[in-house]
Design a protein around this motif. Structure first.
Motif, PDB file in Angstrom:
ATOM      1  N   GLN A  59      -1.223   0.042  -3.843  1.00 17.96           N
ATOM      2  CA  GLN A  59      -2.406  -0.803  -4.021  1.00 17.96           C
ATOM      3  C   GLN A  59      -3.051  -1.045  -2.654  1.00 17.96           C
ATOM      4  O   GLN A  59      -2.511  -1.777  -1.848  1.00 17.96           O
ATOM      5  CB  GLN A  59      -2.024  -2.148  -4.643  1.00 17.96           C
ATOM      6  CG  GLN A  59      -1.106  -2.046  -5.837  1.00 17.96           C
ATOM      7  CD  GLN A  59      -1.766  -1.399  -7.016  1.00 17.96           C
ATOM      8  OE1 GLN A  59      -2.867  -1.770  -7.396  1.00 17.96           O
ATOM      9  NE2 GLN A  59      -1.126  -0.394  -7.588  1.00 17.96           N
ATOM     10  N   THR A  72     -10.271  -6.721  -2.693  1.00 16.88           N
ATOM     11  CA  THR A  72      -9.459  -7.512  -1.777  1.00 16.88           C
ATOM     12  C   THR A  72     -10.285  -8.019  -0.599  1.00 16.88           C
ATOM     13  O   THR A  72      -9.913  -8.994   0.042  1.00 16.88           O
ATOM     14  CB  THR A  72      -8.262  -6.711  -1.238  1.00 16.88           C
ATOM     15  OG1 THR A  72      -8.750  -5.512  -0.666  1.00 16.88           O
ATOM     16  CG2 THR A  72      -7.267  -6.401  -2.322  1.00 16.88           C
ATOM     17  N   THR A 104       0.819  -1.211   0.000  1.00 13.91           N
ATOM     18  CA  THR A 104       0.000   0.000   0.000  1.00 13.91           C
ATOM     19  C   THR A 104       0.856   1.266   0.000  1.00 13.91           C
ATOM     20  O   THR A 104       0.586   2.201  -0.744  1.00 13.91           O
ATOM     21  CB  THR A 104      -0.924  -0.009   1.228  1.00 13.91           C
ATOM     22  OG1 THR A 104      -1.697  -1.194   1.194  1.00 13.91           O
ATOM     23  CG2 THR A 104      -1.840   1.186   1.232  1.00 13.91           C
ATOM     24  N   GLY A 138      -4.029 -10.844  -6.422  1.00  9.41           N
ATOM     25  CA  GLY A 138      -3.527  -9.576  -6.931  1.00  9.41           C
ATOM     26  C   GLY A 138      -3.787  -9.400  -8.412  1.00  9.41           C
ATOM     27  O   GLY A 138      -3.709  -8.295  -8.934  1.00  9.41           O
ATOM     28  N   SER A 162       2.620 -10.251   0.430  1.00 11.67           N
ATOM     29  CA  SER A 162       1.926 -11.416   0.980  1.00 11.67           C
ATOM     30  C   SER A 162       2.892 -12.339   1.693  1.00 11.67           C
ATOM     31  O   SER A 162       2.530 -12.974   2.680  1.00 11.67           O
ATOM     32  CB  SER A 162       1.214 -12.191  -0.129  1.00 11.67           C
ATOM     33  OG  SER A 162       0.365 -11.334  -0.817  1.00 11.67           O
ATOM     34  N   SER A 176      -5.812  -6.594  -9.809  1.00  6.89           N
ATOM     35  CA  SER A 176      -5.276  -5.244  -9.673  1.00  6.89           C
ATOM     36  C   SER A 176      -4.814  -4.688 -11.011  1.00  6.89           C
ATOM     37  O   SER A 176      -4.605  -3.493 -11.159  1.00  6.89           O
ATOM     38  CB  SER A 176      -4.108  -5.227  -8.693  1.00  6.89           C
ATOM     39  OG  SER A 176      -2.981  -5.822  -9.282  1.00  6.89           O
ATOM     40  N   SER A 227      -5.069  -2.582   0.160  1.00  5.53           N
ATOM     41  CA  SER A 227      -5.557  -3.941   0.383  1.00  5.53           C
ATOM     42  C   SER A 227      -6.281  -4.030   1.710  1.00  5.53           C
ATOM     43  O   SER A 227      -5.795  -3.550   2.735  1.00  5.53           O
ATOM     44  CB  SER A 227      -4.391  -4.927   0.366  1.00  5.53           C
ATOM     45  OG  SER A 227      -4.779  -6.137   0.964  1.00  5.53           O
ATOM     46  N   PHE A 251       2.546  -7.603  -4.754  1.00  2.99           N
ATOM     47  CA  PHE A 251       1.591  -8.488  -4.089  1.00  2.99           C
ATOM     48  C   PHE A 251       2.310  -9.704  -3.510  1.00  2.99           C
ATOM     49  O   PHE A 251       2.032 -10.122  -2.385  1.00  2.99           O
ATOM     50  CB  PHE A 251       0.503  -8.941  -5.068  1.00  2.99           C
ATOM     51  CG  PHE A 251      -0.735  -8.106  -4.994  1.00  2.99           C
ATOM     52  CD1 PHE A 251      -1.669  -8.319  -3.990  1.00  2.99           C
ATOM     53  CD2 PHE A 251      -0.967  -7.086  -5.895  1.00  2.99           C
ATOM     54  CE1 PHE A 251      -2.801  -7.544  -3.900  1.00  2.99           C
ATOM     55  CE2 PHE A 251      -2.100  -6.305  -5.811  1.00  2.99           C
ATOM     56  CZ  PHE A 251      -3.020  -6.531  -4.814  1.00  2.99           C
TER      57      PHE A 251
END
Lengths: 358, 328
Positions: free
Chosen positions: A75, A137, A70, A122, A241, A125, A77, A237
């Protein structure tokens, strides 16, 4: 007086581009590391480990992960809780299936499995942006929690539907299970956090990190200058993750020991970690630590004051805590939208001239 | 007709009714998003807060009784009166307007020109705050909300369908009332925004903040107005959901259910919110009916999101959203 670059001459390119270019900052960093590794393990007891240090270390890993996605790649989430659950269940399945393999490898493998799941979720996205993605998400969050609740294979067909960590050791010291000691848990988490934070810092200032930031700042412009949005977004991503999966694995195996997925990894967890990086500072490694520390310490502090000193009922104290956390978030956003990391930067600027600011 | 089909139709109809309730919450989101570009996560908590306040007024509870008792050692609970529903609703409406003014003055005013994500976070902060405030003001126990709406199975539909098809459909009276109210709400909001002076100002603000400012529209007033309307919509949603399943924390979670509705319909479209709600409501009931038993049930938790996700991959701006045009 502090944080002065005067007299600190750089003679090589490596010197110039180091993480802590100011000598005082560098020494402070070494001092913090020394205290964390050399002093705290000797004084830590069960209360401090379970209430403050271990959750702080684990949340810091999760916050680092979300900050990569982020804060650096832009992005948003809301699926952090779901990805933490993937890490937790992956480590559980690995621990029970291969008991002879070291827990450290299991934790890293769990991170890897989460990375694969993260890339999968992801993929949208590439089409969806901004809030639409944030809500997408949520699909990951709710679907994953549902999946771990409904498929008995994940919790080894246990009657309660819970998963609980068996005892595993590192170098002869138990780090999971019932007979762990506070220093062992603390050091296990600290070493992983240290390695991951070092990795994150060096990733974010290298090519990969610059690509992430280019995509964050303006994806179309980044694409035009040759940044591949597919690999960039998906690598964010995956790595994010991975961190979150490791955090989830530790959260389950080292910190809680036994979890029920909806309770431990619900939507509230996603928001908690998002708050950490917002309050700490988006796009800042230090911010991830500061935000995690703040939101771990605040409830402990409030509980001690309201329940311990004023003698209020716990449910009333919990509601007051909700209000205070909510108000603090709003106040923080109004006063300093760039979070505690920005406050720290300003403080350093002030300290540089202190005590003669003119 | 085969029984299976009849059951499916019944599930679908009930889904449609549930969808109307989702739409009600989604409507509040769309209003605020259109007027201020803020994605208001607190909408669900607003509904919870409104419902709690309504019940509190109706039963004559003393606000903050729990806190006052804890601090001063008193034993206060109730004023000992019962307000009629209509008075309590009006009073709650006034509270929601007051809340809108407070939110505008102490939060939004200071966050002008911030990035959308910051504003979104601020509304999450507000959601936490309001949740705690609601619980402290009125207590956290599950409350029964009764403003005199009809409840229970609709006998007429039951009898008519039984006579025509040989199987009586179970449709809740409350759901029918909710659908009618939602329809009225949408019609009146549309009329308001199309034909009244303030409504036009509202649309102007939604179109372009600066242009609206330059022709003399007060942004701050519009924001108070739009948050009041959102508060009013939240009150209606709170009444409907509260009558259906009691006033409790889970009420605020319907906000999360409204999100896929929004994605499906598009963030900026009022008809989109309605159609999206209907699709989601019916889709999740039918999916649970046909596929749920095969994969363990309780698919309602995630089906809406998965459906919305699938939709978005093909149409990133939602069904009715404005086309996203990106420029460098």
């Amino acid at each position: 007086m502090f944080y002065r670059e005067a007299g600190d001459f750089k003679t090589s390119y490596a010197d110039d581009s180091q993480t802590f270019p100011i000598r005082f900052d560098r020494l402070r960093y070494y001092a913090v590391i020394a205290v964390a590794f050399g002093v705290i393990p000797f004084f830590i007891n069960d209360y401090w480990a379970n209430a403050v240090f271990v959750p702080f270390l684990i949340y810091a890993i999760a916050a680092l992960g979300l900050n990569i996605l982020t804060g650096y790649c832009g992005q948003v989430s809301l699926g952090t809780g779901g990805f933490m659950a993937v890490g937790a269940y992956a480590v559980y399945k690995l621990m029970t299936a291969f008991p002879e393999v070291s827990i450290l490898i299991h934790v890293l493998l769990a991170g890897g499995i989460t990375a694969v799941v993260g890339v999968l979720f992801g993929l949208p996205s590439l089409r969806i942006k901004g809030f639409y993605l944030a809500v997408a998400t949520l699909a990951a969050q709710f679907f994953l929690v549902w999946l771990f609740n409904k498929v008995p294979w994940f919790y080894n067909y246990s009657a309660s539907g819970q998963i609980s960590a068996p005892e595993r050791t590192v170098l002869g010291h138990a780090v999971t299970g019932a007979s762990t000691t506070a220093p062992a848990k603390y050091l296990f988490c600290l070493i992983i956090l240290f390695a991951l934070a070092w990795l994150a810092r060096n990733l974010t200032r290298g090519t990969v990190g610059r690509k992430w930031m280019a995509i964050r700042d303006m994806d179309i412009a980044a694409e035009i200058i040759g940044v591949n949005p597919l690999t960039t977004k998906l690598s964010a991503f995956a790595i994010s993750s991975f961190y979150i999966g490791v955090a989830g694995a530790l959260f389950f195996s080292v910190y809680l020991g036994a979890v029920e997925v909806g309770e431990a990894f619900g939507i509230q967890k996603s928001f908690l970690i998002l708050f950490m990086i917002i309050i700490g500072g988006l796009g800042s490694i230090f911010g991830s630590f500061a935000g995690a520390a703040f939101l771990v310490l605040l409830p402990v502090l409030l509980k001690n004051i309201l329940v311990g000193h004023l003698g209020w009922a716990t449910d009333l104290a919990a509601h007051v805590e909700l209000m205070i956390v909510g108000a603090l978030i709003v106040i923080f956003l109004i006063a300093e939208p760039h979070g505690m990391a920005q406050l720290w930067r300003l403080a350093k600027e002030k300290l540089r001239l202190w005590p003669f600011p003119h | 007709m085969p029984d299976q089909l009849l059951y499916a139709i019944e599930a679908g109809l009930n889904g449609l009714m549930a969808g109307v309730l989702y739409s009600l919450v989604a409507l509040g989101f769309v209003l605020i998003f259109k007027a201020s570009g803020i994605f208001n996560y607190a909408q669900g908590v607003l509904a919870l807060f409104a419902a709690l306040t309504l019940v509190g007024f109706q039963n004559g509870q003393i606000p903050f009784a729990h806190l006052i008792n804890a601090v001063f050692g008193t034993d206060l609970h109730e004023f000992g009166w019962h307000l009629p529903a209509i008075v309590a609703i009006v009073l709650t409406g006034a509270v929601m307007v007051g809340l809108a003014i407070i939110i505008e003055r102490y939060v939004l005013k200071h966050l002008v020109n911030q990035a959308p994500i910051i504003l979104f976070m601020a509304t999450i902060g507000m959601a936490y705050f309001l949740e705690g405030l609601g619980d402290i003001m009125w207590g956290a126990d599950i409350k029964k909300l009764d403003v005199g709406l009809p409840q229970g199975i609709n006998e007429t539909i039951d009898t008519v369908t039984f006579n025509a098809l040989g199987y009586g459909f179970f449709i809740d009276n409350l759901d029918i009332v909710a659908s009618v109210v939602a329809a009225l709400l949408v019609i009146s909001l549309t009329i308001f925004s199309q034909y009244s002076k303030q409504g036009r100002a509202l649309r102007a603000v939604a179109d372009d903040h600066q242009a609206a400012l330059s022709v003399g529209i007060s942004l701050r007033f519009i924001w108070v107005l739009v948050w009041s309307i959102a508060g009013f919509v939240a009150l209606v949603a709170g009444i409907m959901w509260g009558s259906k399943s009691g006033v409790q924390f889970s009420l605020s979670l319907i906000a999360l259910k409204a999100l896929p509705v929004l994605m499906l319909g598009g963030f900026t479209s009022i008809p989109g919110a309605i159609v999206g709600g209907l699709i989601i409501g019916m889709g999740e009931k039918l999916f649970e009916f046909f596929v749920g038993p095969m994969i363990g049930g309780a698919t309602e938790n995630w089906f809406a999101y998965a459906l919305a996700l699938l939709f978005l991959v093909f149409r990133p701006q939602g069904l009715f959203g404005e086309k996203i045009i990106e420029r460098v």
